[in-house]
Design an enzyme around this catalytic site. Structure first.
Site, PDB file in Angstrom:
ATOM      1  CG  HIS A  19      -1.898   0.992   1.402  1.00 17.50           C
ATOM      2  ND1 HIS A  19      -1.625   2.284   1.790  1.00 17.50           N
ATOM      3  CD2 HIS A  19      -3.231   0.946   1.213  1.00 17.50           C
ATOM      4  CE1 HIS A  19      -2.751   2.972   1.834  1.00 17.50           C
ATOM      5  NE2 HIS A  19      -3.745   2.178   1.484  1.00 17.50           N
ATOM      6  CG  ASP A  62       0.702  -2.270   6.229  1.00 17.33           C
ATOM      7  OD1 ASP A  62      -0.218  -2.329   7.070  1.00 17.33           O
ATOM      8  OD2 ASP A  62       0.580  -1.689   5.129  1.00 17.33           O
ATOM      9  CD  GLN A 115      -6.780  -4.273   4.148  1.00 16.04           C
ATOM     10  OE1 GLN A 115      -7.725  -4.975   4.499  1.00 16.04           O
ATOM     11  NE2 GLN A 115      -6.948  -3.013   3.786  1.00 16.04           N
ATOM     12  CE  LYS A 141      -7.098   0.133   6.127  1.00 18.58           C
ATOM     13  NZ  LYS A 141      -7.932   0.571   5.011  1.00 18.58           N
ATOM     14  CB  CYS A 162      -3.670   3.362  -1.560  1.00 24.87           C
ATOM     15  SG  CYS A 162      -4.824   4.688  -1.298  1.00 24.87           S
TER      16      CYS A 162
HETATM   17  N1  PLP Z   1      -1.668  -0.717   4.724  1.00 28.38           N
HETATM   18  C1  PLP Z   1      -2.610  -1.394   4.076  1.00 28.38           C
HETATM   19  C2  PLP Z   1      -2.292  -2.765   3.559  1.00 28.38           C
HETATM   20  C3  PLP Z   1      -3.858  -0.818   3.871  1.00 28.38           C
HETATM   21  O1  PLP Z   1      -4.806  -1.494   3.222  1.00 28.38           O
HETATM   22  C4  PLP Z   1      -4.105   0.474   4.361  1.00 28.38           C
HETATM   23  C5  PLP Z   1      -5.395   1.136   4.105  1.00 28.38           C
HETATM   24  O2  PLP Z   1      -6.113   0.802   3.197  1.00 28.38           O
HETATM   25  C6  PLP Z   1      -3.095   1.129   5.044  1.00 28.38           C
HETATM   26  C7  PLP Z   1      -1.884   0.505   5.218  1.00 28.38           C
HETATM   27  C8  PLP Z   1      -3.289   2.500   5.597  1.00 28.38           C
HETATM   28  O3  PLP Z   1      -4.233   2.479   6.595  1.00 28.38           O
HETATM   29  P1  PLP Z   1      -4.753   3.862   7.226  1.00 28.38           P
HETATM   30  O4  PLP Z   1      -5.203   4.697   6.078  1.00 28.38           O
HETATM   31  O5  PLP Z   1      -5.858   3.431   8.123  1.00 28.38           O
HETATM   32  O6  PLP Z   1      -3.610   4.449   7.952  1.00 28.38           O
END
Ligand code: PLP
Length: 428
Positions: free
Chosen positions: A144, A221, A224, A247, A385
């Site tokens: 992401h 990260d 998900q 999420k 993203c």
């Molecule tokens: N990492 C992953 C894999 C994501 O799907 C997302 C959000 O869609 C993020 C990071 C970023 O999350 P946030 O916007 O809640 O900080």
């Protein structure tokens, strides 16, 4: 009646090859989520955009309301009853999260705004003082943007270089390449536990082992992962793990950075301000101990409490039951979408979370999403993203149906019927 039936499923109740496990009482669970009863454009809402943000159970909504209605006060510094109650509720949430991810101690759970802020915090507080020109950061092609851009910023600031481990055409990380790209120059390896655009579940423990052997620090990260599967940060062997509350059925604006104690203790504060100090004079400030040192300013108190309620709710259901249900959903969704000749699934990893990314031949994803919206179906369309993933597959965008434990096979049938309707509308 319990939300989960823990009697072993009879062989006949096992759908396809999905993993057996405790069965969810999905109808009952759905009643816990008020928004799922909503009508959209005169149709029952079919919410399949959970990877963007998940819906909130009544328990979370009530916890937030109860805080504002009965306990609202600033935390940590008050001696009055409301402040003490609010502090206790906030710190209880931290302990719940600690238990959920099996962190050694509550102070290793740092409240942040979300996964994005967690990555930025590590990049700036861990990476910036340490990295030098010639050092490298290894990420993967499936990240992401929030696990790409903070590292690019760090590279610009320090002269370090970014290396990217590629994926194969099923959307799986090329482990051979990941290993090949690791060297004594690699100071940080950062990768998703689960890809938001593809659903791929990465072998975190193995990757962390490889990165550690090269001497790198590992950030995972988990944005998900935490909605779908149990996460044990110690078993995974990572140094940092980040995720977002919204999420995983909690509120927006709050998330978590977990870190190994010695690493967190060595981090300079990310931000300065109230809450994070022991003493301040104009000559010198002495910082507070963890976690306060990394949590400057008044935090999102209601958010933390709401996330604690989400964790309690998830724990009550149990990840085994969630995983079994979602495996069945994924299998069903893959089949019903796969039966549509114009549909091509993007992301077919052997180990996948409940994400169905697809393109429809001859129809732009946004057009498909607009038609589906008319049918009450909420999916995400675009690059999610994760533009490098789109580039890998040579598509500008995909349609993404991302599932949660409250979704049903019937909803996936509605989605498949909707996709057939899209094909009809656009004459493909
Ligand atoms: N990492 C992953 C894999 C994501 O799907 C997302 C959000 O869609 C993020 C990071 C970023 O999350 P946030 O916007 O809640 O900080």
């Amino acid at each position: 009646m319990a939300l989960v039936d823990r009697t072993p499923p009879r062989p006949s109740s096992r759908r396809g090859g999905a993993a057996p496990g405790p069965r969810l009482d999905v109808e009952r669970i759905r009643r816990d989520f008020p928004i799922l009863a909503t009508q959209v454009r005169g149709k029952p809402l079919v919410y399949l955009d959970n990877a963007a943000t998940a819906q909130k159970p009544r328990a979370v909504i009530d916890a937030i309301s109860a805080y504002y209605e009965s306990d609202n006060a600033n935390i940590h510094r008050g001696v009055h009853a409301l402040s003490i109650r609010a502090t206790e509720a906030y710190e209880a949430a931290r302990r719940r999260i600690q238990a959920l991810i099996n962190a050694e101690a509550p102070e290793q759970v740092i409240f942040v705004r979300g996964a994005t802020e967690g990555v930025n915090l590590v990049a700036q507080s861990y990476g910036r003082p340490r990295l030098r020109p010639g050092d490298e950061i290894l990420i993967t092609e499936m990240e992401h943007h929030s696990n790409i851009v903070p590292w690019q910023l760090l590279c610009e600031q320090t002269g370090a270089g970014l290396r990217v481990a590629p994926i194969n055409d099923r959307g799986e990380l090329r482990l051979d390449e990941f290993e090949r790209l690791l060297s004594e120059r690699t100071k940080i390896a950062a990768f998703a536990h689960v890809s938001n655009a593809l659903g791929t579940v990465n072998p975190v423990r193995e990757l962390a082992g490889l990165a550690h052997r090269a001497g790198a620090v590992v950030l995972v990260d988990g944005a998900q992962a935490t909605p779908h599967q149990a996460v044990d940060v110690r078993q995974l062997g990572c140094d940092f793990y980040v995720f977002s509350g919204h999420k995983m059925f909690g509120p927006t604006g709050v998330g978590v950075l977990y870190g190994r104690r010695e690493l967190l203790e060595a981090l300079p504060p990310y931000q300065g301000g109230g809450e994070m100090i022991l003493s301040v004079t104009f000559e010198k400030t002495v910082y507070a101990a963890l976690p306060a040192r990394l949590e400057a300013g008044t935090p999102h108190i209601a958010g933390g409490i709401g996330l604690g309620a989400a964790v309690a709710y998830l724990s009550q259901i149990g990840y085994d039951a969630i995983a079994a249900h979602e495996a069945a959903l994924l299998e069903h969704g893959t089949r019903v979408l796969g039966e549509i000749p114009q549909v091509r699934l993007i992301g077919t990893a052997a180990h996948k979370a409940s994400v169905l990314s697809f393109v429809i031949d001859g129809v732009h994803a946004h057009d498909a999403g607009t038609v589906l919206d008319q049918l009450g179906i909420a999916i995400r369309t675009g690059h999610h993203c994760a533009q490098p993933v789109m580039q890998h597959f040579g598509v500008p965008a995909t349609c993404r149906a991302s599932l949660a434990f409250y979704n049903t096979t019937e909803e996936l049938d509605v989605l498949a019927a909707g996709v057939r309707k899209v094909c009809e509308v656009f004459g493909v």
